[in-house]
Scaffold this motif. Structure first.
Motif, PDB file in Angstrom:
ATOM      1  N   ALA A  50      15.048  -9.412 -11.975  1.00 47.92           N
ATOM      2  CA  ALA A  50      15.178  -9.981 -10.624  1.00 47.92           C
ATOM      3  C   ALA A  50      15.687 -11.416 -10.684  1.00 47.92           C
ATOM      4  CB  ALA A  50      13.833  -9.926  -9.907  1.00 47.92           C
ATOM      5  N   ALA A  51      15.233 -12.185 -11.665  1.00 51.04           N
ATOM      6  CA  ALA A  51      15.701 -13.567 -11.804  1.00 51.04           C
ATOM      7  C   ALA A  51      17.191 -13.609 -12.123  1.00 51.04           C
ATOM      8  CB  ALA A  51      14.900 -14.280 -12.886  1.00 51.04           C
ATOM      9  N   VAL A  52      17.632 -12.711 -12.991  1.00 49.70           N
ATOM     10  CA  VAL A  52      19.065 -12.641 -13.303  1.00 49.70           C
ATOM     11  C   VAL A  52      19.852 -12.239 -12.060  1.00 49.70           C
ATOM     12  CG1 VAL A  52      20.798 -11.404 -14.672  1.00 49.70           C
ATOM     13  CG2 VAL A  52      18.681 -12.200 -15.754  1.00 49.70           C
ATOM     14  N   TRP A  53      19.326 -11.312 -11.285  1.00 44.82           N
ATOM     15  CA  TRP A  53      19.987 -10.897 -10.046  1.00 44.82           C
ATOM     16  C   TRP A  53      20.097 -12.076  -9.069  1.00 44.82           C
ATOM     17  CZ3 TRP A  53      22.722  -6.901  -8.297  1.00 44.82           C
ATOM     18  CH2 TRP A  53      22.962  -6.826  -6.937  1.00 44.82           C
ATOM     19  N   CYS A  54      19.049 -12.882  -8.987  1.00 45.59           N
ATOM     20  CA  CYS A  54      19.039 -14.016  -8.046  1.00 45.59           C
ATOM     21  C   CYS A  54      20.049 -15.096  -8.433  1.00 45.59           C
ATOM     22  CB  CYS A  54      17.638 -14.602  -7.938  1.00 45.59           C
ATOM     23  SG  CYS A  54      16.512 -13.571  -6.964  1.00 45.59           S
ATOM     24  N   PHE A  59      26.308 -17.969  -6.249  1.00 46.33           N
ATOM     25  CA  PHE A  59      27.759 -17.879  -6.239  1.00 46.33           C
ATOM     26  C   PHE A  59      28.319 -17.100  -5.056  1.00 46.33           C
ATOM     27  CE2 PHE A  59      26.329 -18.313 -10.634  1.00 46.33           C
ATOM     28  CZ  PHE A  59      26.963 -19.516 -10.941  1.00 46.33           C
ATOM     29  N   ARG A  60      27.469 -16.739  -4.120  1.00 48.00           N
ATOM     30  CA  ARG A  60      27.942 -15.991  -2.948  1.00 48.00           C
ATOM     31  C   ARG A  60      28.402 -16.954  -1.863  1.00 48.00           C
ATOM     32  NH1 ARG A  60      23.449 -11.303  -2.176  1.00 48.00           N
ATOM     33  NH2 ARG A  60      23.497 -10.546  -4.323  1.00 48.00           N
ATOM     34  N   LEU A  65      25.803 -14.410   2.822  1.00 47.94           N
ATOM     35  CA  LEU A  65      24.359 -14.625   2.894  1.00 47.94           C
ATOM     36  C   LEU A  65      23.872 -14.586   4.336  1.00 47.94           C
ATOM     37  CD1 LEU A  65      23.882 -17.449   0.252  1.00 47.94           C
ATOM     38  CD2 LEU A  65      23.257 -15.054   0.049  1.00 47.94           C
ATOM     39  N   SER A  66      24.636 -15.145   5.264  1.00 51.38           N
ATOM     40  CA  SER A  66      24.244 -15.140   6.659  1.00 51.38           C
ATOM     41  C   SER A  66      24.213 -13.728   7.226  1.00 51.38           C
ATOM     42  CB  SER A  66      25.199 -15.996   7.490  1.00 51.38           C
ATOM     43  OG  SER A  66      25.138 -17.335   7.071  1.00 51.38           O
ATOM     44  N   SER A  67      25.210 -12.919   6.908  1.00 53.77           N
ATOM     45  CA  SER A  67      25.245 -11.563   7.427  1.00 53.77           C
ATOM     46  C   SER A  67      24.134 -10.716   6.803  1.00 53.77           C
ATOM     47  CB  SER A  67      26.598 -10.920   7.182  1.00 53.77           C
ATOM     48  OG  SER A  67      26.836 -10.768   5.806  1.00 53.77           O
ATOM     49  N   ALA A  68      23.770 -10.989   5.574  1.00 53.42           N
ATOM     50  CA  ALA A  68      22.689 -10.244   4.927  1.00 53.42           C
ATOM     51  C   ALA A  68      21.347 -10.574   5.575  1.00 53.42           C
ATOM     52  CB  ALA A  68      22.645 -10.553   3.431  1.00 53.42           C
TER      53      ALA A  68
END
Length: 71
Positions: A50-54, A59-60, A65-68
């Motif tokens: 999960a940390a690697v995913w975060c 970089f997004r 991020l707003s739409s998510a």
């Protein structure tokens, strides 16, 4: 949805590390029967993944991020 799950797991890991740093008490190993227990190792591995995913959140684009967050 995956971002939220990853964030929850990273928060669990942060709380666990905080308890280790402040109180020398590993909550995960206490709950699941020691650091070498299979369930403890699974939790530690899931938190690490999960940390690697975060890291990808850094970089997004802001629009993504707003739409998510609106979902």
């Amino acid at each position: 949805m995956l971002d939220r799950i990853a964030l929850i797991l990273v928060i669990i890991g942060g709380i666990n590390w905080g308890s280790i740093g402040l109180f020398q008490f590993d909550i995960v190993s206490w709950i699941f029967g020691g650091q070498a227990a299979v369930m403890s190792r699974i939790i530690y591995t899931l938190v690490a993944i999960a940390a690697v995913w975060c890291i990808s959140l850094l970089f997004r684009e802001n629009e993504v991020l707003s739409s998510a967050n609106d979902e």
